[in-house]
Scaffold this active site. Structure first.
Site, PDB file in Angstrom:
ATOM      1  CE1 TYR A 109      -3.733   2.260   0.991  1.00 21.93           C
ATOM      2  CE2 TYR A 109      -1.540   3.519   1.661  1.00 21.93           C
ATOM      3  CZ  TYR A 109      -3.173   3.763   1.698  1.00 21.93           C
ATOM      4  OH  TYR A 109      -3.561   4.935   1.638  1.00 21.93           O
ATOM      5  CD  GLU A 197      -6.278   4.756  -1.167  1.00 23.58           C
ATOM      6  OE1 GLU A 197      -7.478   4.203  -1.420  1.00 23.58           O
ATOM      7  OE2 GLU A 197      -5.841   5.045   0.665  1.00 23.58           O
TER       8      GLU A 197
END
Ligand code: GDP
Ligand code: MN
Length: 386
Positions: A109, A197
């Site tokens: 991530y 993101e």
């Protein structure tokens, strides 16, 4: 403003961020052609909607060969995709991204947002890729590294290396990750993003890193500096009533409750929603007609509220400063004549021309419940909506 995954990937690749090869399609034949041009043997077909959780909802599918790309594209295009972010009504899919499938060793991530407290861009990294970062932050906050960037010096290479090591990367992959993070940061700052993101950021078995997914949000107030970004706006992703409201210069946000609110001024609109909740009910919308609304705007605002079938009562809460109370009254009366108001109407008026406004309403023959003050009116609106 939000953009689609395929648009974010196109933008990011210009900044040197590695993304899988692929293109967007609106038709199954087009999807097949894209796959053919990619000259791979495995593909992934991904629904393009502004919501996450597409994988679990059935909007991300792996395909073996061209025929399967075509079949999956025809299944996904036109489907009503329901994810935890779309709400139960789902979203209609009208575009798919066709990509060469990636060979995933690990899902990681990487995200960036602006941290209001420190007034800096904060980079967040975690080995828990593919999961929702909010969930990781709740259950295992130590699994997230937060690196703050000083805007006067910018992102420094040692910070990128620190992130890469935290992600467990080694050898040549570290340099690839550094390039990736710098590219993402440049795209973020140069385009006035509020969020970027990459979830998941993948590590392949060959030691490469790729953005498998990409989500970018932009600061609406800076869009005038980025006409190319503004062009990516997809009106199909917006609530039709919210778009209509923008045309009339009204701020409207649809919510899930059953009390429609018509208010002037954003602050009063917020406290109106608060007081409705305080009395145990939920607002059906946020609606600010603005400080100096016209009769026409009031009329349009009421039409918007009435177009929502959930609305069981309407609470008009006006403090006439620049706005005159008689203008509101005229808008309400016109709306009642034009579209009919079949739900209880609770009105609290105060300020400029309040006597005239009240007189107009009481002589209109409309069935109006008046509140002596905001609290009283809110309680009556909640009662009427039951
Ligand atoms: P989201 O569910 O909306 O966040 O969509 P993502 O783009 O993140 O995809 C969801 C999941 O699908 C990823 O976490 C991967 O596990 C899987 N996935 C997506 N693309 C590929 C691919 O090219 N190869 C493989 N093996 N899995 C993929
Ligand atoms: Mn994702």
């Amino acid at each position: 403003m939000n953009i689609h995954e395929y648009q974010a990937k196109e933008l990011l690749s210009k900044y040197g961020v590695a993304v899988p090869a692929g293109k967007v399609a609106q038709h199954e034949d087009e999807a097949e052609q894209i796959a053919k041009d990619l000259s791979a043997d495995k593909f992934v077909v991904k629904a393009q909607i502004h919501a996450g959780g597409r994988g679990k909802g059935g909007g991300v599918k792996l395909a073996n060969g061209l025929k399967e790309v075509k079949r999956l594209a025809s299944e996904i295009l036109g489907m009503n995709l329901v994810t935890h972010q779309t709400g139960p009504e789902g979203k209609l899919v009208s575009k798919v991204l066709v990509e060469e499938a990636s060979d995933i060793a690990t899902e990681l991530y990487l995200g960036m947002v602006i941290d209001r407290a420190t007034e800096k861009v904060v980079i967040m990294a975690s080995q828990e890729g593919g999961m929702e970062i909010e969930e990781v932050a709740r259950t295992n906050p130590e699994k997230i590294l937060k690196e703050y960037v000083d805007p006067t010096v910018g992102l420094l290479p040692y910070q990128c290396r620190k992130i890469a090591y935290f992600l467990g990367l080694k050898g040549k992959t570290v340099n690839k990750a550094v390039k990736f993070i710098i590219g993402l940061y440049n795209a973020f700052t140069e385009n006035d993003c509020s969020l970027a993101e990459i979830n998941p950021l993948i590590l392949t078995n060959d030691g490469d890193v790729y953005a498998l997914d990409a989500k970018m949000n932009f600061d609406d107030n800076a869009l005038f500096r980025h006409p190319d970004i503004e062009k990516m706006h997809d009106p199909a992703e917006e609530d039709p009533t919210e778009l209509e409201a923008k045309k009339w210069g009204i701020s409207y946000v649809k919510l899930d409750g059953n009390i429609g609110c018509l208010v002037n001024g954003a602050g009063l609109a917020m406290s109106t929603m608060d007081i409705i909740k305080h009395h145990g009910a939920e607002p059906a919308n946020f609606l600010d007609v603005g400080g100096g609304a016209t009769t026409e705007q009031v009329l349009q605002a009421l039409k918007m509220i009435l177009s929502d079938p959930n609305v069981k009562a309407i609470f008009i809460n006006i403090f006439g400063g620049i706005m005159k109370c008689d203008t509101i009254a005229e808008g309400v009366i016109t709306a009642a004549k034009e579209v009919g108001i079949k739900v209880p109407l609770i009105v609290r008026l105060e300020g400029t021309n309040v006597e005239l406004g009240r007189k107009l309403l009481s002589e209109s023959g409309l069935n109006i419940i008046t509140g002596s003050d905001m609290r009283d009116a809110a309680a009556k609106a909640v009662e009427a909506a039951k």
